[in-house]
Enzyme design. Structure first.
Site, short mmCIF file in Angstrom:
data_model
loop_
_atom_site.label_atom_id
_atom_site.label_comp_id
_atom_site.label_asym_id
_atom_site.label_seq_id
_atom_site.Cartn_x
_atom_site.Cartn_y
_atom_site.Cartn_z
N ASP A 190 -0.65 -0.18 -4.55
CA ASP A 190 -1.98 0.40 -4.56
C ASP A 190 -1.94 1.76 -3.88
OD1 ASP A 190 -4.64 0.97 -4.69
OD2 ASP A 190 -5.31 -0.74 -3.50
N LYS B 41 -13.97 -5.91 -8.00
CA LYS B 41 -14.56 -6.25 -6.70
C LYS B 41 -16.04 -6.52 -6.96
CE LYS B 41 -11.49 -3.48 -3.76
NZ LYS B 41 -10.56 -2.70 -4.58
N GLU C 131 -1.95 0.56 -8.76
CA GLU C 131 -3.40 0.84 -8.86
C GLU C 131 -3.66 2.31 -8.58
OE1 GLU C 131 -5.76 -1.65 -6.24
OE2 GLU C 131 -4.45 -3.34 -6.71
N LYS D 76 0.87 -1.18 0.00
CA LYS D 76 0.00 0.00 0.00
C LYS D 76 0.91 1.23 0.00
CE LYS D 76 -4.32 -1.43 0.41
NZ LYS D 76 -5.33 -1.11 -0.60
N ASP E 47 -8.83 0.49 -10.61
CA ASP E 47 -9.64 -0.15 -9.57
C ASP E 47 -10.89 0.71 -9.36
OD1 ASP E 47 -10.77 -1.21 -7.30
OD2 ASP E 47 -9.00 -1.08 -6.04
MG LIG Z 1 -7.08 -0.60 -5.10
#
Ligand SMILES: [Mg+2]
Length: 326
Positions: free
Chosen positions: A163, A237, A192, A135, A215
């Site tokens: 991300d 997702k 991302e 992250k 995303d």
């Molecule tokens: Mg993401």
């Protein structure tokens, strides 16, 4: 004869789980069960606070109406439903009709933090692509860049997924990129959503020749997947995107463009997560999914995630309550 059942669940989560602006105390959602001709199909409807547009109450009333209609013999129109309801119902139908494979893809991409030696051992236990994730955008961009470059230099077969959740300005993203050695750049599988907007992310990718993935963008109303010079992947997702067929169509389109697809969690219970692992095995068998969120929970629900030792909540538990449909 068709039978339906609806349950409401609440599972405590580990302390400190924060979704954007809200601290999550428990994960709440609905479980549905469809029955027909001796077969069963289960599904999970769990709008994610701060991410889903619909509330749990709205999802519940829509789910009840659909279940009643289906029991009476009517078909379900998924494209008029909230994404979480479309996901839960369509996956229950897929199970009922034997369209969801049994085998799951339970591989996880380990998180990069601390000591490269620890990551080295984890990566060595992985079969298939040696991919880890990190992250970024929470701390200083320079620091993120130094850390990513350090891991890439220390582990020569490491591929990294980053991300940023749209956290960076163009300037911050550039600070990050300047810390990545030219010889390590190609092992960043993608970042991302690096910048505040897709346009800035494109500009960043072009300037620094780094790969990006969509995303958040995939859920925007006007989103249309197109091949682009530095675009390498998309994250799907399903709880936020919608029904089974819609997700399959998006995957197939992405594969036509040569993109990597990552099936990813919206913090579903182990029931929804295991279905997503099966879906990932079926449609994105070569890509490591992003489903390792069970660790945020204190229990599993009805079905067990491979290798997890968390206690399993059954139908007889207080954490699961039957909801009247009529
Ligand atoms: Mg993401």
């Amino acid at each position: 004869m068709r039978t339906v059942a609806l349950y409401r669940y609440a599972i405590p989560v580990e302390t400190g789980v924060v979704l954007r602006h809200r601290r999550l105390k428990q994960r709440e959602g609905l479980i549905i069960r469809l029955g027909e001709n001796g077969r069963e199909g289960w599904g999970e409807i769990a709008p994610l606070p701060e991410f889903s547009q619909e509330s749990l109450a709205e999802a519940e009333s829509q789910a009840k109406a659909c279940l009643k209609a289906w029991r009476a013999g009517d078909p379900c129109q998924f494209d008029t439903l909230f994404p979480s309801v479309a996901f839960g119902l369509s996956f229950a139908f897929a199970e009922l009709q034997g369209e969801l494979g049994e085998e799951g893809n339970y591989r996880v991409a380990p998180l990069c933090y601390g000591d490269p030696d620890a990551l080295y051992h984890k990566l060595n236990q992985i079969e298939g692509e040696k991919v880890a994730k990190m992250k970024v955008g929470l701390y200083e961009a320079n620091r993120d860049g130094l850390l990513a470059d350090m891991f890439l230099s220390a582990l020569p077969d490491l591929m990294l997924r980053l991300d940023a959740n749209r956290a960076w300005s163009l300037e911050k993203a550039s600070q990050f990129a300047r810390q990545i050695s030219p010889e390590n750049r190609h092992r960043i599988q993608f970042i991302e959503e690096p910048c505040h907007t897709p346009a800035l992310s494109r500009q960043f990718a072009q300037t620094h020749q780094l790969a990006i993935a969509w995303d958040e963008s995939t859920r925007e109303p006007d989103f249309c997947l197109q091949p682009e010079p530095n675009l390498r992947g998309i994250v799907i997702k399903p709880t936020l995107v919608g029904d089974f067929a819609k997700c399959v169509a998006l995957i197939q389109q992405a594969h036509q463009f040569g993109l990597t697809v990552v099936i990813s969690s919206s913090i579903e219970s182990s029931l929804g997560l295991t279905q997503l692992a099966r879906f990932a095995k079926q449609y994105t068998p070569h890509s490591t999914p992003g489903l390792d969120t069970l660790g945020l929970m204190t229990a599993q629900l009805l079905r067990s995630w491979q290798g997890s030792s968390l206690p399993l909540i059954g139908l007889d538990s207080d954490a699961l309550q039957a909801v009247e449909i009529d």
